[in-house]
Design a protein around this motif. Structure first.
Motif, short mmCIF file in Angstrom:
data_model
loop_
_atom_site.label_atom_id
_atom_site.label_comp_id
_atom_site.label_asym_id
_atom_site.label_seq_id
_atom_site.Cartn_x
_atom_site.Cartn_y
_atom_site.Cartn_z
N LEU A 219 8.51 13.11 -10.88
CA LEU A 219 7.92 11.76 -10.82
C LEU A 219 6.83 11.71 -9.75
O LEU A 219 5.74 11.16 -9.98
N LEU A 220 7.09 12.28 -8.57
CA LEU A 220 6.10 12.27 -7.50
C LEU A 220 4.86 13.06 -7.89
O LEU A 220 3.72 12.67 -7.58
N CYS B 258 13.18 5.52 -9.44
CA CYS B 258 11.92 4.84 -9.72
C CYS B 258 10.92 5.20 -8.63
O CYS B 258 11.24 5.12 -7.44
N VAL B 259 9.74 5.62 -9.04
CA VAL B 259 8.63 5.86 -8.12
C VAL B 259 7.58 4.82 -8.47
O VAL B 259 7.24 4.63 -9.64
N ASP C 144 0.81 -1.22 0.00
CA ASP C 144 0.00 0.00 0.00
C ASP C 144 0.84 1.27 0.00
O ASP C 144 0.31 2.38 0.11
N ALA C 145 2.14 1.14 -0.15
CA ALA C 145 3.06 2.28 -0.07
C ALA C 145 3.27 2.93 -1.43
O ALA C 145 2.95 2.39 -2.48
N LEU C 146 3.85 4.12 -1.36
CA LEU C 146 4.41 4.80 -2.52
C LEU C 146 5.92 4.76 -2.29
O LEU C 146 6.41 5.27 -1.27
N ILE D 26 4.09 2.44 -12.10
CA ILE D 26 5.54 2.56 -11.99
C ILE D 26 6.03 3.59 -13.00
O ILE D 26 5.54 3.65 -14.13
N SER D 27 6.98 4.40 -12.57
CA SER D 27 7.59 5.38 -13.46
C SER D 27 9.05 5.53 -13.05
O SER D 27 9.37 5.56 -11.86
N SER D 28 9.93 5.64 -14.05
CA SER D 28 11.34 5.78 -13.71
C SER D 28 12.03 6.69 -14.72
O SER D 28 11.51 6.94 -15.81
N ILE D 29 13.18 7.16 -14.32
CA ILE D 29 13.97 8.07 -15.15
C ILE D 29 15.43 7.85 -14.83
O ILE D 29 15.78 7.41 -13.73
N VAL D 30 16.28 8.17 -15.80
CA VAL D 30 17.72 8.17 -15.57
C VAL D 30 18.23 9.59 -15.82
O VAL D 30 17.88 10.22 -16.81
#
Length: 188
Positions: free
Chosen positions: A180-181, A107-108, A62-64, A114-118
């Motif tokens: 991302l958040l 990564c969030v 249930d977390a972010l 799910i979403s991520s970035i470099v």
């Protein structure tokens, strides 16, 4: 906002995330950080950030979750954390008097999304003498740091310039993490 968890044991990432005024818990997952054959540093840090987030969301569904990983890239080679004094000196000889890249994968993640970035930052190091390396090693600062240095610490004296995100070099690119958040509607 969902229960926010930082998937990292890094005190630097905790400090950076605290700068955003967020309330969060810390849980550091144990994942395999081995480099895959032929893996580029950008792919490596993104994979590790995603693996950390997956491990934490499995435990706290249930977390972010915010997960990150940071490594250096020099001539296509991944430069991790020093395992010994000799290893640190070899790293510093690779980055001495030249530019290298610092990559962070962020990564969030929730159970459903799910979403991520470099993020990449170029860092210029001055030429390091053996005496510079001996003195820096003696401070104890290099251990546990990607590339064997901390830009926010004593190593700043060896870095005449960077191009890109300072917080990325510390270990968590704040601007991109906020983006991302925000996409997760986790921030107002």
């Amino acid at each position: 906002m969902a229960h926010l968890i930082l998937a990292s044991s890094s005190p630097r990432r905790r400090e950076l995330l605290t700068q955003l005024g967020l309330s969060f818990d810390v849980y550091s997952p144990d994942i395999d950080e081995s480099v895959h054959l032929g893996e580029h540093v950008a792919n490596y840090v993104q994979r590790l950030a995603q693996d950390k987030a997956a491990a934490v969301i499995a435990k706290f569904p249930d977390a972010l979750v915010i997960a990150a990983d940071t490594s250096l890239g020099v001539d296509g080679q991944i430069v991790g954390k020093p395992e010994s004094k000799a290893h640190a000196f070899a790293m510093w000889q690779m980055i001495s008097n030249r530019q290298h890249d610092v990559f962070s994968g962020v990564c969030v993640r929730t159970k459903q999304q799910i979403s991520s970035i470099v993020v990449r930052t170029e860092v210029q190091f001055q030429a390091l003498s053996t005496q510079d390396m001996e003195e820096y090693w003696a401070t104890g600062e290099p251990m546990g740091k990607a590339g064997g240095y901390a830009i926010q610490g004593i190593a700043a004296r060896y870095i005449p310039k960077i191009h890109g995100s300072y917080s990325n070099v510390v270990g968590l690119p704040l601007h991109e993490t906020v983006q991302l958040l925000t996409a997760f509607k986790a921030l107002n």
